[in-house]
Motif scaffolding. Structure first.
Motif, mmCIF file in Angstrom:
data_model
loop_
_atom_site.group_PDB
_atom_site.id
_atom_site.type_symbol
_atom_site.label_atom_id
_atom_site.label_comp_id
_atom_site.label_asym_id
_atom_site.label_seq_id
_atom_site.Cartn_x
_atom_site.Cartn_y
_atom_site.Cartn_z
ATOM 1 N N ALA A 17 42.760 23.162 -0.233
ATOM 2 C CA ALA A 17 41.714 23.951 -0.877
ATOM 3 C C ALA A 17 41.568 25.308 -0.195
ATOM 4 O O ALA A 17 41.441 25.394 1.028
ATOM 5 C CB ALA A 17 40.385 23.203 -0.830
ATOM 6 N N LYS A 18 41.600 26.348 -1.012
ATOM 7 C CA LYS A 18 41.455 27.706 -0.496
ATOM 8 C C LYS A 18 40.108 27.869 0.212
ATOM 9 O O LYS A 18 40.020 28.512 1.261
ATOM 10 C CB LYS A 18 41.582 28.706 -1.649
ATOM 11 N N SER A 19 39.061 27.294 -0.343
ATOM 12 C CA SER A 19 37.727 27.422 0.250
ATOM 13 C C SER A 19 37.675 26.784 1.643
ATOM 14 O O SER A 19 37.068 27.331 2.562
ATOM 15 C CB SER A 19 36.668 26.796 -0.654
ATOM 16 N N TYR A 20 38.341 25.642 1.792
ATOM 17 C CA TYR A 20 38.366 24.970 3.096
ATOM 18 C C TYR A 20 39.168 25.788 4.101
ATOM 19 O O TYR A 20 38.758 25.963 5.251
ATOM 20 C CB TYR A 20 38.954 23.567 2.957
ATOM 21 N N LEU A 21 40.310 26.310 3.652
ATOM 22 C CA LEU A 21 41.139 27.144 4.522
ATOM 23 C C LEU A 21 40.374 28.388 4.956
ATOM 24 O O LEU A 21 40.399 28.775 6.129
ATOM 25 C CB LEU A 21 42.433 27.529 3.794
ATOM 26 N N SER A 22 39.668 29.001 4.033
ATOM 27 C CA SER A 22 38.867 30.188 4.344
ATOM 28 C C SER A 22 37.782 29.852 5.364
ATOM 29 O O SER A 22 37.570 30.595 6.327
ATOM 30 C CB SER A 22 38.235 30.734 3.065
ATOM 31 N N ALA A 23 37.115 28.728 5.160
ATOM 32 C CA ALA A 23 36.059 28.312 6.100
ATOM 33 C C ALA A 23 36.640 28.039 7.485
ATOM 34 O O ALA A 23 36.018 28.363 8.503
ATOM 35 C CB ALA A 23 35.342 27.072 5.564
ATOM 36 N N LEU A 24 37.837 27.493 7.527
ATOM 37 C CA LEU A 24 38.497 27.234 8.805
ATOM 38 C C LEU A 24 38.817 28.548 9.512
ATOM 39 O O LEU A 24 38.529 28.709 10.702
ATOM 40 C CB LEU A 24 39.780 26.424 8.585
ATOM 41 N N GLU A 25 39.391 29.490 8.785
ATOM 42 C CA GLU A 25 39.750 30.772 9.382
ATOM 43 C C GLU A 25 38.524 31.544 9.864
ATOM 44 O O GLU A 25 38.623 32.336 10.790
ATOM 45 C CB GLU A 25 40.558 31.621 8.394
ATOM 46 N N ARG A 26 37.389 31.334 9.222
ATOM 47 C CA ARG A 26 36.160 32.030 9.625
ATOM 48 C C ARG A 26 35.354 31.212 10.642
ATOM 49 O O ARG A 26 34.237 31.564 10.987
ATOM 50 C CB ARG A 26 35.302 32.326 8.392
ATOM 51 N N ASN A 27 35.958 30.136 11.139
ATOM 52 C CA ASN A 27 35.354 29.257 12.146
ATOM 53 C C ASN A 27 34.055 28.610 11.677
ATOM 54 O O ASN A 27 33.210 28.247 12.495
ATOM 55 C CB ASN A 27 35.157 29.989 13.470
ATOM 56 N N ILE A 28 33.910 28.460 10.374
ATOM 57 C CA ILE A 28 32.782 27.704 9.824
ATOM 58 C C ILE A 28 33.143 26.221 9.879
ATOM 59 O O ILE A 28 32.336 25.389 10.258
ATOM 60 C CB ILE A 28 32.468 28.151 8.380
ATOM 61 N N GLN A 29 34.375 25.926 9.507
ATOM 62 C CA GLN A 29 34.919 24.570 9.601
ATOM 63 C C GLN A 29 35.731 24.520 10.888
ATOM 64 O O GLN A 29 36.609 25.343 11.096
ATOM 65 C CB GLN A 29 35.800 24.288 8.381
ATOM 66 N N LYS A 30 35.428 23.563 11.764
ATOM 67 C CA LYS A 30 36.068 23.568 13.079
ATOM 68 C C LYS A 30 36.854 22.307 13.405
ATOM 69 O O LYS A 30 37.447 22.224 14.468
ATOM 70 C CB LYS A 30 35.012 23.793 14.165
ATOM 71 N N ASN A 31 36.862 21.329 12.519
ATOM 72 C CA ASN A 31 37.512 20.072 12.841
ATOM 73 C C ASN A 31 38.407 19.608 11.694
ATOM 74 O O ASN A 31 38.140 18.588 11.070
ATOM 75 C CB ASN A 31 36.454 19.012 13.165
ATOM 76 N N PRO A 32 39.510 20.327 11.426
ATOM 77 C CA PRO A 32 40.386 19.931 10.324
ATOM 78 C C PRO A 32 41.157 18.654 10.663
ATOM 79 O O PRO A 32 41.387 18.351 11.835
ATOM 80 C CB PRO A 32 41.331 21.119 10.192
ATOM 81 N N SER A 33 41.566 17.937 9.641
ATOM 82 C CA SER A 33 42.348 16.714 9.856
ATOM 83 C C SER A 33 43.762 17.073 10.294
ATOM 84 O O SER A 33 44.246 18.185 10.050
ATOM 85 C CB SER A 33 42.407 15.892 8.569
ATOM 86 N N VAL A 34 44.418 16.125 10.910
ATOM 87 C CA VAL A 34 45.801 16.323 11.327
ATOM 88 C C VAL A 34 46.674 16.526 10.093
ATOM 89 O O VAL A 34 47.568 17.371 10.097
ATOM 90 C CB VAL A 34 46.291 15.124 12.166
ATOM 91 N N GLN A 35 46.399 15.790 9.024
ATOM 92 C CA GLN A 35 47.181 15.939 7.794
ATOM 93 C C GLN A 35 47.056 17.362 7.240
ATOM 94 O O GLN A 35 48.044 17.959 6.830
ATOM 95 C CB GLN A 35 46.740 14.923 6.745
ATOM 96 N N PHE A 36 45.851 17.905 7.267
ATOM 97 C CA PHE A 36 45.634 19.277 6.805
ATOM 98 C C PHE A 36 46.456 20.244 7.655
ATOM 99 O O PHE A 36 47.159 21.109 7.131
ATOM 100 C CB PHE A 36 44.139 19.621 6.896
#
Length: 112
Positions: free
Chosen positions: A27-46
């Protein structure tokens, strides 16, 4: 931070956020949140999906300084192999299942 590393390697690869998300099947939204350090704990599969598309190891996303030994097999990893790995990941096969297949195949060859 993982998100900062993802962004760094994405930009080095010359990809937009949309391109990376589409190629990795995330998901683009999840990737964006990760890059902006909003999401900090992505799965290993991701992270595996992202790493494959960026042509880096998952360690590059997890650690600051990664020095991987250059192997002949890694250097010869062509696009067809990368597509096969992505297809296997998308089909839901686990690393353990894939390892088991390889071990079985080695055993089978040894029986000849």
């Amino acid at each position: 931070m993982i998100g900062e590393r993802v962004k760094k390697y994405r930009k080095e690869a010359g990809m937009t956020l949309t391109e990376l998300a589409d190629r990795a099947g995330v998901a683009k939204s999840y990737l964006s949140a990760l890059e902006r350090n909003i999401q900090k704990n992505p799965s290993v599969q991701f992270l595996e999906k992202i790493a494959v598309v960026l042509n880096i190891s998952i360690d590059h996303l997890l650690k600051d300084n990664v020095n991987e030994p250059s192997t002949k097999a890694a250097e010869n990893l062509d696009n067809e192999w990368k597509k096969l790995v992505l297809e296997a990941m998308e089909s839901g096969i686990s690393k353990e299942e894939f390892r088991n297949f390889l071990e079985y195949n080695k055993w089978k060859i040894g029986q000849k």
